[in-house]
Design a protein around this motif. Structure first.
Motif, PDB file in Angstrom:
ATOM      1  N   ASP A 279     -81.210  69.785   4.086  1.00  0.00           N
ATOM      2  CA  ASP A 279     -80.419  69.888   2.865  1.00  0.00           C
ATOM      3  C   ASP A 279     -80.309  68.477   2.287  1.00  0.00           C
ATOM      4  O   ASP A 279     -79.787  67.569   2.946  1.00  0.00           O
ATOM      5  CB  ASP A 279     -79.033  70.454   3.175  1.00  0.00           C
ATOM      6  CG  ASP A 279     -78.182  70.652   1.927  1.00  0.00           C
ATOM      7  OD1 ASP A 279     -78.552  70.135   0.851  1.00  0.00           O
ATOM      8  OD2 ASP A 279     -77.136  71.312   2.029  1.00  0.00           O
ATOM      9  N   HIS A 280     -80.835  68.275   1.090  1.00  0.00           N
ATOM     10  CA  HIS A 280     -80.883  66.910   0.544  1.00  0.00           C
ATOM     11  C   HIS A 280     -79.494  66.288   0.381  1.00  0.00           C
ATOM     12  O   HIS A 280     -79.370  65.063   0.276  1.00  0.00           O
ATOM     13  CB  HIS A 280     -81.621  66.901  -0.802  1.00  0.00           C
ATOM     14  CG  HIS A 280     -80.942  67.696  -1.872  1.00  0.00           C
ATOM     15  ND1 HIS A 280     -81.163  69.041  -2.072  1.00  0.00           N
ATOM     16  CD2 HIS A 280     -80.035  67.331  -2.817  1.00  0.00           C
ATOM     17  CE1 HIS A 280     -80.452  69.472  -3.082  1.00  0.00           C
ATOM     18  NE2 HIS A 280     -79.741  68.459  -3.557  1.00  0.00           N
ATOM     19  N   ARG A 281     -78.445  67.107   0.389  1.00  0.00           N
ATOM     20  CA  ARG A 281     -77.089  66.568   0.238  1.00  0.00           C
ATOM     21  C   ARG A 281     -76.509  66.060   1.547  1.00  0.00           C
ATOM     22  O   ARG A 281     -75.485  65.374   1.540  1.00  0.00           O
ATOM     23  CB  ARG A 281     -76.181  67.652  -0.343  1.00  0.00           C
ATOM     24  CG  ARG A 281     -76.596  68.152  -1.717  1.00  0.00           C
ATOM     25  CD  ARG A 281     -75.888  69.431  -2.078  1.00  0.00           C
ATOM     26  NE  ARG A 281     -76.276  70.525  -1.182  1.00  0.00           N
ATOM     27  CZ  ARG A 281     -75.843  71.767  -1.295  1.00  0.00           C
ATOM     28  NH1 ARG A 281     -75.008  72.068  -2.272  1.00  0.00           N
ATOM     29  NH2 ARG A 281     -76.240  72.704  -0.457  1.00  0.00           N
ATOM     30  N   LYS A 283     -76.600  63.634   3.605  1.00  0.00           N
ATOM     31  CA  LYS A 283     -76.920  62.229   3.874  1.00  0.00           C
ATOM     32  C   LYS A 283     -76.189  61.723   5.113  1.00  0.00           C
ATOM     33  O   LYS A 283     -76.752  60.984   5.922  1.00  0.00           O
ATOM     34  CB  LYS A 283     -76.570  61.369   2.657  1.00  0.00           C
ATOM     35  CG  LYS A 283     -77.282  61.802   1.383  1.00  0.00           C
ATOM     36  CD  LYS A 283     -76.843  60.963   0.199  1.00  0.00           C
ATOM     37  CE  LYS A 283     -77.515  61.444  -1.082  1.00  0.00           C
ATOM     38  NZ  LYS A 283     -77.120  60.640  -2.261  1.00  0.00           N
ATOM     39  N   ARG A 286     -77.915  62.952   8.323  1.00  0.00           N
ATOM     40  CA  ARG A 286     -79.157  62.250   8.641  1.00  0.00           C
ATOM     41  C   ARG A 286     -78.893  60.843   9.151  1.00  0.00           C
ATOM     42  O   ARG A 286     -79.628  60.342  10.003  1.00  0.00           O
ATOM     43  CB  ARG A 286     -80.067  62.213   7.414  1.00  0.00           C
ATOM     44  CG  ARG A 286     -80.715  63.550   7.100  1.00  0.00           C
ATOM     45  CD  ARG A 286     -81.779  63.405   6.010  1.00  0.00           C
ATOM     46  NE  ARG A 286     -81.160  63.184   4.710  1.00  0.00           N
ATOM     47  CZ  ARG A 286     -80.795  64.153   3.891  1.00  0.00           C
ATOM     48  NH1 ARG A 286     -80.942  65.423   4.260  1.00  0.00           N
ATOM     49  NH2 ARG A 286     -80.265  63.878   2.717  1.00  0.00           N
ATOM     50  N   LEU A 304     -87.307  62.577   2.738  1.00  0.00           N
ATOM     51  CA  LEU A 304     -86.237  61.746   2.168  1.00  0.00           C
ATOM     52  C   LEU A 304     -85.830  60.718   3.226  1.00  0.00           C
ATOM     53  O   LEU A 304     -84.777  60.803   3.839  1.00  0.00           O
ATOM     54  CB  LEU A 304     -85.049  62.623   1.755  1.00  0.00           C
ATOM     55  CG  LEU A 304     -85.338  63.689   0.705  1.00  0.00           C
ATOM     56  CD1 LEU A 304     -84.089  64.503   0.388  1.00  0.00           C
ATOM     57  CD2 LEU A 304     -85.882  63.054  -0.572  1.00  0.00           C
ATOM     58  N   PHE A 309     -80.837  58.249   1.163  1.00  0.00           N
ATOM     59  CA  PHE A 309     -80.723  59.642   1.587  1.00  0.00           C
ATOM     60  C   PHE A 309     -80.229  59.762   3.025  1.00  0.00           C
ATOM     61  O   PHE A 309     -80.164  60.873   3.555  1.00  0.00           O
ATOM     62  CB  PHE A 309     -82.065  60.351   1.445  1.00  0.00           C
ATOM     63  CG  PHE A 309     -82.572  60.404   0.035  1.00  0.00           C
ATOM     64  CD1 PHE A 309     -81.932  61.202  -0.908  1.00  0.00           C
ATOM     65  CD2 PHE A 309     -83.663  59.664  -0.351  1.00  0.00           C
ATOM     66  CE1 PHE A 309     -82.387  61.248  -2.210  1.00  0.00           C
ATOM     67  CE2 PHE A 309     -84.128  59.712  -1.652  1.00  0.00           C
ATOM     68  CZ  PHE A 309     -83.491  60.505  -2.592  1.00  0.00           C
ATOM     69  N   MET A 348     -87.732  72.158   1.400  1.00  0.00           N
ATOM     70  CA  MET A 348     -86.932  71.031   0.916  1.00  0.00           C
ATOM     71  C   MET A 348     -87.488  70.496  -0.395  1.00  0.00           C
ATOM     72  O   MET A 348     -86.739  70.063  -1.281  1.00  0.00           O
ATOM     73  CB  MET A 348     -86.907  69.929   1.974  1.00  0.00           C
ATOM     74  CG  MET A 348     -85.877  68.849   1.729  1.00  0.00           C
ATOM     75  SD  MET A 348     -85.851  67.650   3.070  1.00  0.00           S
ATOM     76  CE  MET A 348     -84.393  66.703   2.635  1.00  0.00           C
ATOM     77  N   PHE A 352     -85.088  70.217  -3.532  1.00  0.00           N
ATOM     78  CA  PHE A 352     -84.801  68.856  -4.005  1.00  0.00           C
ATOM     79  C   PHE A 352     -85.321  68.624  -5.419  1.00  0.00           C
ATOM     80  O   PHE A 352     -84.586  68.200  -6.308  1.00  0.00           O
ATOM     81  CB  PHE A 352     -85.414  67.835  -3.045  1.00  0.00           C
ATOM     82  CG  PHE A 352     -85.207  66.408  -3.460  1.00  0.00           C
ATOM     83  CD1 PHE A 352     -83.944  65.822  -3.367  1.00  0.00           C
ATOM     84  CD2 PHE A 352     -86.250  65.651  -3.969  1.00  0.00           C
ATOM     85  CE1 PHE A 352     -83.741  64.509  -3.762  1.00  0.00           C
ATOM     86  CE2 PHE A 352     -86.056  64.336  -4.363  1.00  0.00           C
ATOM     87  CZ  PHE A 352     -84.803  63.763  -4.262  1.00  0.00           C
ATOM     88  N   SER A 404     -89.984  60.327  -1.720  1.00  0.00           N
ATOM     89  CA  SER A 404     -89.403  61.622  -2.088  1.00  0.00           C
ATOM     90  C   SER A 404     -90.456  62.715  -2.269  1.00  0.00           C
ATOM     91  O   SER A 404     -90.240  63.672  -3.007  1.00  0.00           O
ATOM     92  CB  SER A 404     -88.537  61.512  -3.348  1.00  0.00           C
ATOM     93  OG  SER A 404     -89.331  61.299  -4.497  1.00  0.00           O
TER      94      SER A 404
END
Length: 433
Positions: A279-281, A283, A286, A304, A309, A348, A352, A404
């Motif tokens: 999920d790119h949100r 952060k 990760r 990412l 990110f 993703m 994204f 990206s």
């Protein structure tokens, strides 16, 4: 003439006004009709006053209040607009030339030719009653809530500010009054802290679910931390490229924020939160689980990998090292479909790059479906013509490990011509010797 059945008019010529018409009497039938229409107008005005006040009372933004007020004004003028559009021109001319209704005396008694005066009085009375009723039902409790909130936040000089970093969902707070060395944050816990915890817990998720705020000594520092990009935070902490979420104590602010973003309040390890890595949100996840999330593995499908990110910069060297092992041959379609990095990476890519509009999302989904159905063959000249028109999507960008973008070269080195050209995303075995 029987005035109970007919209405009479008289016509006069007035200087400067042209021909005017005066209503001399009203028939009984028309009087009853006027009374019925008046009652309907009173009911409409009363209901509009009550519902309008409730509607405006529940409006929060100033722009919306202005627009809603204009809408209510339009509703009250609908009858006039209908008359101007639907009524014949003769009727409109007659209405404009009609003199105001009068009261006349007959043998010492007043005979009212029209109920206009008491009509207006009743309408005004009902409107006032409607506004008062809606105020008691809505404005009263709302005022009490605002008063209690004002006392809770500002009573007793409890002056502080709260901010949320949208990337990490951590809540920061600081005093706005002069510092007191005996209770200066974070050396002490002043009386504001319990109120901050309570306020965070009653905002319906607007301030997240992390009820333990990060105490800052200065308001300016708090404001800067709230607006700090996440990449700067990762660079400041100089995170190692290893998972550390499991070592965080129970109730840690970071753990609570990750659980809130993942929607899993019971998860406490990186493996339990693995699905949120793509999920790119996520952060913060990760940055605390870089190995599990694939920041150090070129074939993990995680593209990412920049600090903004969440991936620590130290993972970049580990990702390059992971290119040593893969062979310089394309995955088969069956192998690609069974590889988590390929499947998760394309999902993703869609979420994204397609997050800005429905049209972009559909085009990226078409591209992902093409690669899922044809595998490395989607990079061939016969298949690239099937690609949807996307500014960021090109064979060069997918094969050259661009920022990206999913590194397709590590899965399809032959289709990306890794044996002919030395490219950053290609397996090292493709250009050895």
């Amino acid at each position: 003439r029987d005035n109970n059945r007919t209405s009479t008019f008289s016509s006069t010529e007035q200087e400067g006004f042209g021909k005017r018409v005066t209503l001399a009497s009203l028939s009984t039938a028309r009087s009853v009709f006027v009374v019925c229409v008046t009652i309907c107008r009173i009911l409409v005005a009363l209901l509009l006053a009550i519902t309008g006040c409730i509607w405006l009372g529940k409006t929060v933004e100033l722009e919306a209040i202005v627009l809603n007020g204009a809408a209510l004004s339009f509703v009250t003028e609908v009858d006039e607009l209908c008359f101007k559009v639907l009524a014949p021109s003769v009727s409109q001319a007659l209405q404009q030339s009609l003199d105001p209704l009068e009261e006349k005396c007959y043998h010492g008694r007043r005979r009212v030719l029209s109920p206009t005066a008491w009509m207006h009085g009743c309408i005004a009375g009902f409107l006032f009653a409607g506004i008062l009723l809606s105020g008691l039902c809505l404005a009263g409790p709302l005022q009490q809530r605002l008063n209690s909130l004002s006392v809770a936040i500002c009573g007793g000089n409890l002056d502080f500010a709260i901010g949320v970093n949208q990337d990490s969902q951590l809540v920061y707070t600081a005093e706005t009054w002069a510092f007191d060395s005996t209770v200066m944050w974070p050396n002490g816990e002043p009386r504001e802290v319990p109120m901050v915890r309570s306020l965070i817990g009653t905002t319906g998720g607007e301030l997240g679910s992390v009820r333990e705020p990060v105490l800052m000594e200065r308001f300016d520092d708090m404001k800067q931390r709230v607006n700090t990009p996440f990449g700067t935070i990762v660079a400041e902490h100089d995170f190692e490229c290893d998972d550390r979420l499991g070592s965080l104590p129970s109730g840690s602010r970071t753990l609570l924020a990750i659980q809130y973003l993942a929607g899993n309040v019971s998860a406490a390890t990186c493996s339990e939160l693995f699905t949120g890595c793509f999920d790119h949100r996520q952060k913060l996840l990760r940055s605390n689980c870089p190995v599990t999330c694939g920041c150090s593995d070129a074939r993990s499908g995680m593209f990412l990998t920049d600090a903004e990110f969440g991936c620590p910069p130290l993972c970049a060297s580990a990702s390059i090292e992971s290119l040593q092992a893969p062979s310089c041959s394309d995955f088969s379609l069956e192998e690609l479909r069974a590889t988590h990095g390929w499947v998760a990476g394309w999902k993703m890519m869609v979420s994204f790059h397609g997050r800005f509009s429905q049209s972009d999302h559909q085009k990226w989904q078409q591209l992902a479906d093409l690669f899922m159905s044809e595998g490395c063959g989607a990079l061939g000249s016969n298949s690239t013509s099937k690609w949807p028109r996307l500014a960021k999507a090109s064979k060069d960008r997918l094969c050259r490990s661009q920022s990206s973008m999913l590194n397709v070269a590590v899965f399809c080195p032959e289709a990306c011509a890794c044996t002919e050209f030395s490219q950053a995303g290609c397996p090292k075995s493709c250009h050895m010797g």
